[in-house]
Enzyme design. Structure first.
Site, short mmCIF file in Angstrom:
data_model
loop_
_atom_site.label_atom_id
_atom_site.label_comp_id
_atom_site.label_asym_id
_atom_site.label_seq_id
_atom_site.Cartn_x
_atom_site.Cartn_y
_atom_site.Cartn_z
N HIS A 196 -0.09 -12.56 -3.44
CA HIS A 196 -0.56 -11.20 -3.13
C HIS A 196 -1.81 -11.35 -2.26
O HIS A 196 -2.54 -12.34 -2.38
CB HIS A 196 -0.91 -10.54 -4.47
N ASP B 138 -3.14 -16.30 -10.92
CA ASP B 138 -3.11 -14.85 -10.77
C ASP B 138 -2.09 -14.34 -11.79
O ASP B 138 -0.87 -14.48 -11.60
CB ASP B 138 -2.71 -14.50 -9.33
N GLN C 187 0.89 -10.08 -12.76
CA GLN C 187 2.25 -9.71 -13.13
C GLN C 187 2.75 -10.44 -14.37
O GLN C 187 3.76 -10.03 -14.95
CB GLN C 187 3.22 -9.97 -11.97
N LYS D 152 -1.90 -2.65 -15.32
CA LYS D 152 -0.50 -3.07 -15.22
C LYS D 152 0.08 -3.38 -16.60
O LYS D 152 1.25 -3.73 -16.72
CB LYS D 152 -0.37 -4.30 -14.32
N CYS E 2 1.60 -5.71 -0.43
CA CYS E 2 0.42 -6.59 -0.31
C CYS E 2 0.83 -8.06 -0.28
O CYS E 2 0.12 -8.92 -0.82
CB CYS E 2 -0.59 -6.36 -1.43
N1 PMP Z 1 -1.68 -10.15 -7.81
C1 PMP Z 1 -0.44 -9.70 -7.99
C2 PMP Z 1 0.68 -10.68 -8.14
C3 PMP Z 1 -0.20 -8.32 -8.03
O1 PMP Z 1 1.04 -7.86 -8.20
C4 PMP Z 1 -1.29 -7.42 -7.90
C5 PMP Z 1 -1.08 -5.92 -7.92
N2 PMP Z 1 -0.04 -5.46 -7.14
C6 PMP Z 1 -2.55 -7.96 -7.73
C7 PMP Z 1 -2.72 -9.32 -7.68
C8 PMP Z 1 -3.77 -7.09 -7.55
O2 PMP Z 1 -4.00 -6.36 -8.70
P1 PMP Z 1 -5.16 -5.25 -8.69
O3 PMP Z 1 -4.80 -4.31 -7.60
O4 PMP Z 1 -5.06 -4.64 -10.05
O5 PMP Z 1 -6.42 -5.95 -8.44
#
Ligand code: PMP
Length: 417
Positions: free
Chosen positions: A122, A199, A202, A225, A365
């Site tokens: 991401h 990270d 998910q 999430k 993203c």
């Molecule tokens: N890493 C991953 C794999 C994600 O799916 C996301 C959210 N789409 C994020 C990071 C970023 O999360 P946040 O917007 O809550 O900071």
């Protein structure tokens, strides 16, 4: 026995209608819905004991501080961290990764050092390292994927070397759904003396995640999430790493003593929580953790596996569909990105909305990953504790109609869309 209908009753938003149809919420990878218990916890905090933490000596301040620090303990327990001192509250995963980049990376990385990332990251686990590489002269290396959407582990092992300082990778891809073999990768990284940042945006909401077993040095994740409120997340870090790190932001709370020209720092983890923290959302996150623990993370995973396997098999019935990521549901989490032939994913998203079905469309993203797949964007359906097989049926039926509609319009216009 996991009863999804009983679970659904706890989520008031699922009673909503959208465009005259029952809401089918298939966008939990972007943010999850909230059970009544979380909504109540927020209201309870603001109605009964709203006060700033750590500072006051009055009853409300003591109650708020106790609840806020209890939330830290609960988050630590949820991921199997040995101590609450390993948990820094942040706004979200993004801020947690930036914290590591600035508080650890900026002081540690030297020209020629290497940070190993993957092509499925991401943006929040790419851009902070790009900024850090610019500042420090460190080099970024990236692990490619194989044709089935898994990390190319052979390539990963070849990238590791004596200059590797950090391996930063996602536990589960938010596009391909791939669950990466983090434990083996962390072991390999550690054998070169590198640190490992996972990270968990998910994975922590969907899989049983224990930091001791993952053997990671840092784990970043978001409350929103995993049934919790927006605006609260956490960084787990091994306590001795936090101890060795300098602050990332300066201000109130994070200091021990302030002189006009210099200061000393608070203990960890408070050293990294400058200013008034997000007290209400940290406290309400506990209600989400309670909820997930009552369901059990193993049953949550089993439910999502079942739904994902069903979605993978049913979606294949849609003519002209391309599904991305591993074929087997066991290799992935509850995320399915797809494209319809000759229908732009944004049109898919807009058409599905007319049926009350919420999916996401775009690059999610993860632009480098989409570029690697040779596409600009995808539509993505993602699942959680409240997702039913009937909702997958509704998605498949609406996709059939969308495909048919666009084919008819394209045929009448005499050109592909
Ligand atoms: N890493 C991953 C794999 C994600 O799916 C996301 C959210 N789409 C994020 C990071 C970023 O999360 P946040 O917007 O809550 O900071």
């Amino acid at each position: 026995m996991y009863d999804v209908q009983v679970v659904r009753k706890d989520f008031p938003i699922l009673e909503r209608q959208v465009h005259g149809r029952p809401l089918v919420y298939l966008d939990s990878a972007a943010t999850s819905q909230k059970p009544q218990a979380v909504i109540d916890a927020l209201a309870d905090y603001y109605s009964r004991y709203n006060a700033n933490v750590h500072r006051g000596i009055h009853t409300l301040a003591e109650e708020a501080t106790a609840a806020y620090e209890d939330a830290r303990r609960r988050v630590a327990d949820f991921i199997g961290a040995a101590s609450p001192r390993s948990v820094v509250f942040t706004r979200n995963t993004t801020e947690a990764i930036n914290l590591v980049a600035y508080a650890w990376g900026r002081r540690t990385l030297r020209p020629g050092d290497e940070v190993v990332l993957t092509v499925m990251e991401h943006h929040s686990n790419l851009v902070p390292w790009q900024l850090m590489a610019q500042d420090t002269g460190a080099a970024l290396r990236s692990v490619d994927i194989t044709e089935d959407g898994c990390l190319d582990l052979e390539a990963f092992h070849k990238l590791l070397g004596p200059r590797t300082r950090l391996v930063a990778l996602t536990h589960m891809s938010n596009v391909l759904g791939t669950v990466n073999p983090v434990v083996a990768m962390a072991r390999a990284a550690h054998s070169y003396g590198a640190l490992v940042l996972v990270d968990g945006a998910q994975s922590v909401p969907h899989l049983p995640v224990r930091v001791q077993e993952l053997a990671c040095d840092f784990l970043a994740f978001s409350g929103h999430k995993m049934l919790g409120p927006t605006g609260i997340g956490a960084l787990y870090a091994r306590e001795e790493l936090l101890e060795a790190m300098e602050p990332f932001m300066g201000g109130g709370e994070m200091i021990r003593e302030v002189q006009l020209e210099r200061s000393t720092w608070n203990e960890v983890p408070w050293r990294f929580e400058a200013g008034t923290p997000n007290i209400a959302d940290a406290i309400a996150w506990v209600a989400a953790l309670d909820y997930l623990e009552a369901l059990g993370m193993a049953p949550v995973r089993a439910h999502e596996l079942e739904i994902t396997a069903y979605a993978l098999s049913r979606l294949q019935e849609v003519p002209g569909i391309t599904i991305y990521g591993p074929r087997a549901a066991e290799d992935r989490g509850g995320v399915v990105a797809f494209n319809l032939k000759e229908v732009h994913p944004h049109d898919v998203g807009t058409a599905l909305d007319q049926y009350g079905i919420a999916v996401r469309a775009g690059h999610h993203c993860a632009q480098p990953l989409h570029r690697r797949l040779g596409i600009g964007s995808t539509a993505r359906a993602s699942f959680y504790v409240y997702t039913t097989a009937q909702e997958i049926d509704a998605l498949v039926a609406a996709l059939h109609q969308t495909q048919e509609f666009f084919t008819r319009v394209a045929g009448r216009a005499g050109r592909p869309l």
